[in-house]
Design a protein around this motif. Structure first.
Motif, short mmCIF file in Angstrom:
data_model
loop_
_atom_site.label_atom_id
_atom_site.label_comp_id
_atom_site.label_asym_id
_atom_site.label_seq_id
_atom_site.Cartn_x
_atom_site.Cartn_y
_atom_site.Cartn_z
N ASP A 211 13.87 16.25 -27.35
CA ASP A 211 14.46 15.81 -26.90
C ASP A 211 15.71 14.99 -25.47
OD1 ASP A 211 12.20 14.65 -27.50
OD2 ASP A 211 12.93 13.34 -30.02
N ARG A 212 16.93 15.71 -26.53
CA ARG A 212 17.74 15.52 -25.42
C ARG A 212 17.96 16.14 -24.44
NH1 ARG A 212 19.97 16.13 -30.77
NH2 ARG A 212 20.75 14.65 -31.80
N ARG A 213 16.62 17.36 -24.75
CA ARG A 213 17.15 18.14 -22.98
C ARG A 213 16.05 16.77 -21.91
NH1 ARG A 213 15.88 22.50 -25.32
NH2 ARG A 213 13.30 22.43 -25.61
N LEU A 214 14.84 16.61 -23.15
CA LEU A 214 14.53 15.51 -22.09
C LEU A 214 14.69 14.64 -21.13
CD1 LEU A 214 11.07 15.45 -23.86
CD2 LEU A 214 10.89 16.41 -21.77
N LEU A 215 16.05 14.45 -22.11
CA LEU A 215 16.84 13.27 -21.22
C LEU A 215 17.80 13.32 -20.66
CD1 LEU A 215 17.40 11.20 -24.97
CD2 LEU A 215 15.87 11.05 -23.25
N ARG A 216 18.84 14.50 -20.51
CA ARG A 216 18.89 14.78 -19.79
C ARG A 216 18.57 15.47 -18.15
NH1 ARG A 216 21.41 17.80 -24.06
NH2 ARG A 216 20.20 19.88 -23.25
N HIS A 217 17.46 15.90 -18.30
CA HIS A 217 16.60 15.74 -17.63
C HIS A 217 16.01 15.29 -16.44
CE1 HIS A 217 16.71 20.27 -17.35
NE2 HIS A 217 16.91 20.89 -18.03
N LEU A 218 16.16 13.79 -16.90
CA LEU A 218 15.52 12.55 -16.69
C LEU A 218 16.93 11.50 -16.00
CD1 LEU A 218 12.75 10.92 -19.80
CD2 LEU A 218 12.06 11.50 -16.87
N GLN A 219 17.85 11.79 -16.33
CA GLN A 219 18.86 11.34 -16.06
C GLN A 219 19.50 11.97 -15.14
OE1 GLN A 219 21.51 10.10 -19.58
NE2 GLN A 219 21.58 10.98 -19.81
N ALA A 220 19.34 13.35 -15.09
CA ALA A 220 19.88 13.59 -14.01
C ALA A 220 18.48 13.53 -12.80
CB ALA A 220 20.14 15.42 -14.17
N ASP A 221 17.36 13.32 -12.86
CA ASP A 221 16.28 13.61 -11.66
C ASP A 221 15.86 12.36 -12.21
OD1 ASP A 221 15.05 13.31 -9.77
OD2 ASP A 221 14.53 15.56 -9.41
N PRO A 222 15.53 11.33 -12.46
CA PRO A 222 14.54 10.18 -13.09
C PRO A 222 13.01 9.66 -11.93
CG PRO A 222 16.54 8.60 -12.17
CD PRO A 222 16.69 10.13 -11.70
N GLY A 223 12.95 10.87 -11.12
CA GLY A 223 11.89 10.78 -10.09
C GLY A 223 10.43 11.82 -10.48
N LEU A 224 11.39 12.92 -11.49
CA LEU A 224 10.20 14.30 -11.81
C LEU A 224 9.58 13.39 -12.30
CD1 LEU A 224 13.08 16.22 -13.92
CD2 LEU A 224 12.07 16.74 -11.85
N THR A 225 8.62 14.35 -12.14
CA THR A 225 6.84 13.92 -12.71
C THR A 225 6.76 14.87 -13.70
OG1 THR A 225 6.11 15.68 -11.78
CG2 THR A 225 5.95 14.66 -10.42
#
Length: 151
Positions: A6-20
């Motif tokens: 979950d933390r890894r998912l959140l880190r990636h979402l914070q870095a690039d919220p536009g990811l599909t």
């Protein structure tokens, strides 16, 4: 409770919220279905609040940003509620914050230029109810603007 995935998912979402979902699942080493379920669960739990587009005000012609700090006349029992309700009606008010202490509220106001700000200030801000004192702070530069959490 959040796990490492979950933390890894959140880190990636914070870095690039536009990811599909497909891109996010690939970066996190998850199946697309598992990634989607985890994102939906964190949204349902209120961990992820929204997926928004951030708009550059200056690119749309808004070059002035002012922070207005207010002290209200607290002898009026509904001063806060009435002030906030009226401030919400001003389209150029982007943010309303309340505080404990000498300052009661802060409004973030944008305008196209200084004459436009002056018009907003005189015609809309100064007519808000229950103002005892107001202080304007003109924004000069954004030194840091980061909502990324250390996950």
């Amino acid at each position: 409770m959040l796990d490492d995935t979950d933390r890894r998912l959140l880190r990636h979402l914070q870095a690039d919220p536009g990811l599909t979902n497909a891109e996010l699942s690939e970066r996190c080493g998850l199946s697309a279905a598992s990634c989607w379920r985890r994102i939906e669960a964190m949204t349902a739990q209120g961990i992820i609040l929204s997926h928004e587009a951030e708009i550059d005000w200056a690119a749309l012609g808004y070059g002035v940003e002012v922070s207005l700090r207010f002290t209200l006349d607290k002898t009026q029992p509904r001063a806060f509620d009435e002030f906030i309700a009226a401030a919400r009606e001003v389209p150029e008010v982007l943010e309303i914050q309340t505080f404990l202490g000498r300052v009661d509220l802060r409004l973030l106001v944008i305008a196209r230029d200084l004459p436009h700000y002056q018009e907003i200030y005189r015609d809309r801000i100064l007519t808000l109810p229950h103002i005892a004192d107001v202080e304007a702070l003109m924004h000069i530069a954004r030194v840091k603007s980061d909502e990324t959490l250390p996950l």
